[in-house]
Design a protein around this motif. Structure first.
Motif, PDB file in Angstrom:
ATOM      1  N   GLN A 187       0.971  -1.042   0.130  1.00  0.00           N
ATOM      2  CA  GLN A 187      -0.047  -0.009   0.044  1.00  0.00           C
ATOM      3  C   GLN A 187       0.975   1.355   0.009  1.00  0.00           C
ATOM      4  O   GLN A 187       0.597   2.132   0.665  1.00  0.00           O
ATOM      5  CB  GLN A 187      -0.838  -0.085   1.287  1.00  0.00           C
ATOM      6  N   PHE A 218      -6.947  -3.134   3.336  1.00  0.00           N
ATOM      7  CA  PHE A 218      -7.566  -2.548   4.712  1.00  0.00           C
ATOM      8  C   PHE A 218      -6.462  -1.881   5.739  1.00  0.00           C
ATOM      9  O   PHE A 218      -6.810  -1.990   6.842  1.00  0.00           O
ATOM     10  CB  PHE A 218      -8.231  -3.350   5.391  1.00  0.00           C
ATOM     11  N   PRO A 325      -2.362  -0.116  11.260  1.00  0.00           N
ATOM     12  CA  PRO A 325      -3.607   0.425  10.878  1.00  0.00           C
ATOM     13  C   PRO A 325      -4.388  -0.473  10.046  1.00  0.00           C
ATOM     14  O   PRO A 325      -4.084  -1.397   9.529  1.00  0.00           O
ATOM     15  CB  PRO A 325      -3.235   1.606   9.843  1.00  0.00           C
ATOM     16  N   MET A 326      -5.809  -0.525  10.664  1.00  0.00           N
ATOM     17  CA  MET A 326      -6.793  -1.161  10.050  1.00  0.00           C
ATOM     18  C   MET A 326      -8.177  -0.362   9.819  1.00  0.00           C
ATOM     19  O   MET A 326      -8.408   0.406  10.702  1.00  0.00           O
ATOM     20  CB  MET A 326      -7.155  -2.455  11.021  1.00  0.00           C
ATOM     21  N   ARG A 327      -8.593  -0.320   8.726  1.00  0.00           N
ATOM     22  CA  ARG A 327      -9.687   0.682   8.107  1.00  0.00           C
ATOM     23  C   ARG A 327     -10.100   1.378   9.162  1.00  0.00           C
ATOM     24  O   ARG A 327     -10.878   1.113  10.350  1.00  0.00           O
ATOM     25  CB  ARG A 327     -10.880   0.041   7.595  1.00  0.00           C
ATOM     26  N   PRO A 329      -8.161   3.574  11.471  1.00  0.00           N
ATOM     27  CA  PRO A 329      -7.391   3.164  12.566  1.00  0.00           C
ATOM     28  C   PRO A 329      -7.656   4.257  13.563  1.00  0.00           C
ATOM     29  O   PRO A 329      -7.256   5.491  13.270  1.00  0.00           O
ATOM     30  CB  PRO A 329      -6.079   3.302  11.970  1.00  0.00           C
ATOM     31  N   MET A 444      -6.173  -0.914  -4.181  1.00  0.00           N
ATOM     32  CA  MET A 444      -6.407  -2.004  -3.296  1.00  0.00           C
ATOM     33  C   MET A 444      -7.823  -2.423  -3.200  1.00  0.00           C
ATOM     34  O   MET A 444      -8.342  -3.193  -2.645  1.00  0.00           O
ATOM     35  CB  MET A 444      -5.964  -1.778  -2.021  1.00  0.00           C
ATOM     36  N   HIS A 482      -1.033   4.360  -0.067  1.00  0.00           N
ATOM     37  CA  HIS A 482      -2.188   4.309  -0.582  1.00  0.00           C
ATOM     38  C   HIS A 482      -3.189   3.877   0.561  1.00  0.00           C
ATOM     39  O   HIS A 482      -3.303   2.562   1.123  1.00  0.00           O
ATOM     40  CB  HIS A 482      -2.462   3.237  -1.552  1.00  0.00           C
ATOM     41  N   GLY A 483      -3.615   4.813   1.532  1.00  0.00           N
ATOM     42  CA  GLY A 483      -4.364   4.656   2.599  1.00  0.00           C
ATOM     43  C   GLY A 483      -4.636   5.990   3.367  1.00  0.00           C
ATOM     44  O   GLY A 483      -4.569   6.852   2.597  1.00  0.00           O
ATOM     45  N   GLY A 484      -5.307   5.951   4.639  1.00  0.00           N
ATOM     46  CA  GLY A 484      -5.810   6.967   5.161  1.00  0.00           C
ATOM     47  C   GLY A 484      -6.501   7.878   4.377  1.00  0.00           C
ATOM     48  O   GLY A 484      -6.783   9.011   4.305  1.00  0.00           O
ATOM     49  N   GLU A 683     -12.482   5.554   5.049  1.00  0.00           N
ATOM     50  CA  GLU A 683     -12.430   5.399   6.411  1.00  0.00           C
ATOM     51  C   GLU A 683     -13.712   5.861   7.066  1.00  0.00           C
ATOM     52  O   GLU A 683     -13.926   5.131   8.017  1.00  0.00           O
ATOM     53  CB  GLU A 683     -11.219   5.831   6.977  1.00  0.00           C
TER      54      GLU A 683
HETATM   55 MO1  MOS Z   1      -6.087   2.531   5.653  1.00  0.00          MO
HETATM   56  S1  MOS Z   1      -6.078   1.752   7.412  1.00  0.00           S
HETATM   57  O1  MOS Z   1      -4.977   3.633   5.690  1.00  0.00           O
HETATM   58  O2  MOS Z   1      -5.578   1.230   4.495  1.00  0.00           O
END
Ligand code: MOS
Length: 716
Positions: A187, A218, A325-327, A329, A444, A482-484, A683
């Motif tokens: 990610q 996630f 972190p999990m979705r 977080p 993702m 690729h998150g947050g 999220e």
């Molecule tokens: Mo999300 S917990 O930043 O993949």
């Protein structure tokens, strides 16, 4: 003028590749001369390795080697010490994956166990402060709570959750000299290049990561885990490409999870429901060797108006592998306590819980001292209450029945930070009329391929099919994790800018070219549509990008742009919001909770693709149902082993658990956040869900279950 593509519910551009099995995930890559690696781990949670007997494994005809020396790479733990159960201690290399797996079962690891603790509630466990989430306070919350006319002061416990993405973590590693290429599940590209480089002792530019498809993550792939480094080590030692795929069980033991949490949330209010004080104290499980922080308290610090507020965050170091972190977080965990507390307070006040929230709507962010860029929480509640039929809810628990079922309605608010980071993209027009757009981002599951194609095609005035958006290669212009929830807000902005700039370059090239039909026209008098530039007041006068390239004899024309969020975060409090509604049926005799239906309304700024956004929101509801009712990772604290590290014993929602879910988005835009006006939605869509369900269970049963998951025994 044709209708913009952004805002349209278009199907995924990569959908066909996925449903036909053509899309290649990390483990699908096969390279000449490749061998297979399987990890062998410790059978204690803490201790030392006394010996590893590899002879039986090495006697297997297709086992090529067993590697037990990890000293040439930097792992997050000291490989000479065992710091968590199943910590990798050996890598078995096989000519086939079957041989490697069989070989792994033949390796005998002898460990001496020393005293370990894996239970956050064990006697003597000490929760430690940390420097990065200092205690927070405003006003005098203790006095205000003591003098409050009505108060809710409860403790909340949520057990560990694992991501359980369908795609298992997998890495194919190949070296050419001191250059490493990994086909990987990640990610992040520039971020992960650096993590690989640091751990392997090579320059960043010697690491190339390829990851065109991710089968869900996630948050579980936001960092490079030991198995990825060990695959790279094995490939270097063997001088051959190596494929390593974790088992489901190993995923629980060597990749992170949502940490077990313990919280106290206290609210005090006057009789009219005006909140005077909020106190939020949290602690989360952690690994002894790698500190992991997430903010559980941010939500309670700003979400409702409260002149007096304090929060403390503590970490509980244990002999476990590190959480991650999990979705949603931290936020989904902290919001669970805050939103259940609001429901409890409303009940004690005899007030509708939506009305309580309306009365405590803050004028600004009291924690940051900033105005909200946009905040339409009240509208989310109004719209949601209407659509859901909230007026049919009884304020008195247990008042609505359907045979043996007691029906409950519950609601909760949601919010999540609108994060953005620097991102870059290049847009390139080719001589054949197609456009390539590239950025080192990932997909993702949210639909990055599709949404970025929409943004680029709109800016260039070309149809979807003319644009190929490429991602998943660290050689592309750098983009953030690729998150947050920040990919659309960050990478989308870079794509928007790069495509806009490319269009402008074509227009400026054409208007100064005597051979162009657009020669001599002012740039702001040129429009683009259907792949063609034309004089706005004389549409027959124009030409295509391809015509320009051909006449000039250029193979391509490109534009690379770097986008930065600037200082918007210093001027505005930027969040996405939501209101979640749940109807549950609790069997009076059996104590079972079934979701009957859910409806959620989100203020997530501009929606680039309503079909993808809806899919994201349904995914958030499903994830939240799992967290509320089913998901819990159980450790046997006698030896630190995870007891349900498989999809038979770790329960996730299946179709029967998710009957009628719906979600909608307020038409909106947040131009303080970025030029697209998007707030990010991946999220926020999970944040209020567990609390809405728990509040519905209270409305049905009168039992305030503060521990997740809400299992049958807690209701009997
Ligand atoms: Mo999300 S917990 O930043 O993949």
């Amino acid at each position: 003028m044709t209708q913009p593509l952004t805002g349209q519910p278009l199907a995924r551009v990569e959908g066909r590749l996925k449903v036909t099995g053509v899309a290649t995930y990390a483990a699908d890559n096969n390279i000449d001369n490749m061998v297979y690696a399987v990890l062998v781990g410790s059978n204690v949670a803490r201790g030392t390795v006394d010996g590893i007997d590899t002879s039986a494994a090495e006697g297997h005809p297709d086992v090529l080697r067993v590697i037990t020396d990890f000293s040439r790479i930097t792992l997050p733990f000291d490989p000479r010490q065992i710091a968590s159960f199943d910590q990798p201690v050996a890598i078995v290399i096989g000519a086939t994956s079957e041989a490697a797996r069989h070989g792994a079962s033949l390796v005998e690891v002898r460990c001496t166990a020393t005293d370990h603790v894996t239970d956050v509630s064990a006697p003597g466990v000490i929760a430690e402060p940390n420097t990065r989430t200092p205690d927070y306070g405003r006003g005098n919350p203790e006095d205000a709570l003591r003098s409050a006319a009505v108060a809710s002061d409860l403790r909340y416990a949520i057990e560990r959750n694992n991501h359980n993405a369908i795609e298992l973590p997998a890495t194919v590693a190949q070296w050419e000299g001191d250059r490493l290429t990994v086909w990987d599940k990640v990610q992040g590209l520039p971020t992960h290049q650096k993590m690989y480089a640091d751990a392997l002792g090579i320059p960043i530019e010697n690491v190339r990561i390829l990851c065109p498809f991710v089968g869900g993550a996630f948050g579980s792939a936001l960092k490079v885990w030991p198995h990825q480094l060990l695959a790279s080590l094995a490939a270097r030692e063997m001088g051959r490409p190596v494929k390593l795929v974790l088992t489901r069980e190993q995923t629980y033991e060597t990749v992170g999870y949502r940490p077990t949490s313990r919280q106290r949330l206290a609210i005090g209010a006057d009789r009219s429901g005006t909140i005077g004080a909020i106190i939020h104290e949290v602690s989360i499980e952690n690994s002894r060797y790698a500190q992991y922080l997430e903010s559980l308290t941010d939500y309670a610090q700003f979400m409702y108006s409260a002149p007096n507020m304090r929060s403390t965050s503590r970490l509980i170091p244990l002999d476990v592998n590190p959480p991650c972190p999990m979705r949603g977080p931290g936020t989904v965990t902290g919001a669970y306590a805050m939103e259940c507390a609001m429901d409890d307070l409303a009940h004690r006040l005899g007030m509708d819980p939506i009305e309580l929230r309306r009365r405590n709507e803050p004028a600004s962010n009291q924690e940051e001292g900033l105005p909200f860029s946009t905040r339409r929480l009240t509208e989310c509640f109004e719209r949601g209450a209407d659509a859901f039929g909230w007026s049919r809810r009884s304020q008195r628990p247990g008042a609505t029945r359907d045979g043996d079922q007691i029906i409950g309605f519950g609601t909760a608010a949601a919010a999540y930070h609108t994060l953005r980071q620097d991102a870059a993209a290049v847009a390139r027009a080719n001589a054949d009329g197609t456009i390539d757009v590239e950025s080192a981002t990932l997909d993702m599951g949210p639909g990055t391929y599709t949404s970025m194609t929409q943004v680029a095609a709109d800016a260039l005035g070309v149809p979807m099919r003319s644009v190929r958006f490429k991602l998943g290669d660290s050689n592309f212009p750098p983009s953030p994790l690729h998150g947050g929830s920040m990919t659309m807000a960050s990478v989308g902005s870079a794509v928007h800018m790069a495509a806009n700039m490319l269009r402008d370059r074509f227009i400026r090239t054409a208007i100064v070219d005597p051979g162009s039909p657009l020669s001599g026209i002012a740039p702001d008098q040129v429009s683009v549509a259907d792949g063609r530039m034309y004089a706005t007041n004389e549409p027959s006068r124009g030409e295509t990008y391809r015509d320009v390239l051909r006449r000039r004899g250029w193979r391509t024309l490109d534009s690379r742009q770097d986008w930065s969020p600037g200082n918007a975060d210093e001027r505005f409090s930027l969040y996405a919001y939501g209101a979640v509604f749940a109807e549950v049926a609790v069997d009076e005799l059996l104590g079972t909770v079934r979701i009957r239906r859910m409806h959620a309304v989100y203020d997530a700024g501009r929606i680039i693709n309503p079909r993808l956004a809806h899919s994201q929101a349904i995914g958030g509801l499903v994830g939240g149902i799992g967290m509320a009712l089913l998901e819990s990772t159980h450790l046997d604290h006698r030896d630190g082993r995870i007891m349900n590290a498989n999809l038979a014993d770790y329960l996730v929602p299946v179709h029967a658990d998710i009957p009628a879910l719906d979600a909608e988005f307020l038409p909106a835009e947040d131009m303080a956040a970025n030029p697209l006006g998007v707030k990010g939605l991946a999220e926020v869509v999970i944040v209020g869900v567990p609390a809405a369900i728990a509040n519905a269970v209270f409305n049905a049963t009168g039992k305030r279950v503060t521990d997740l998951p809400i299992t049958v025994e807690k209701l009997l």
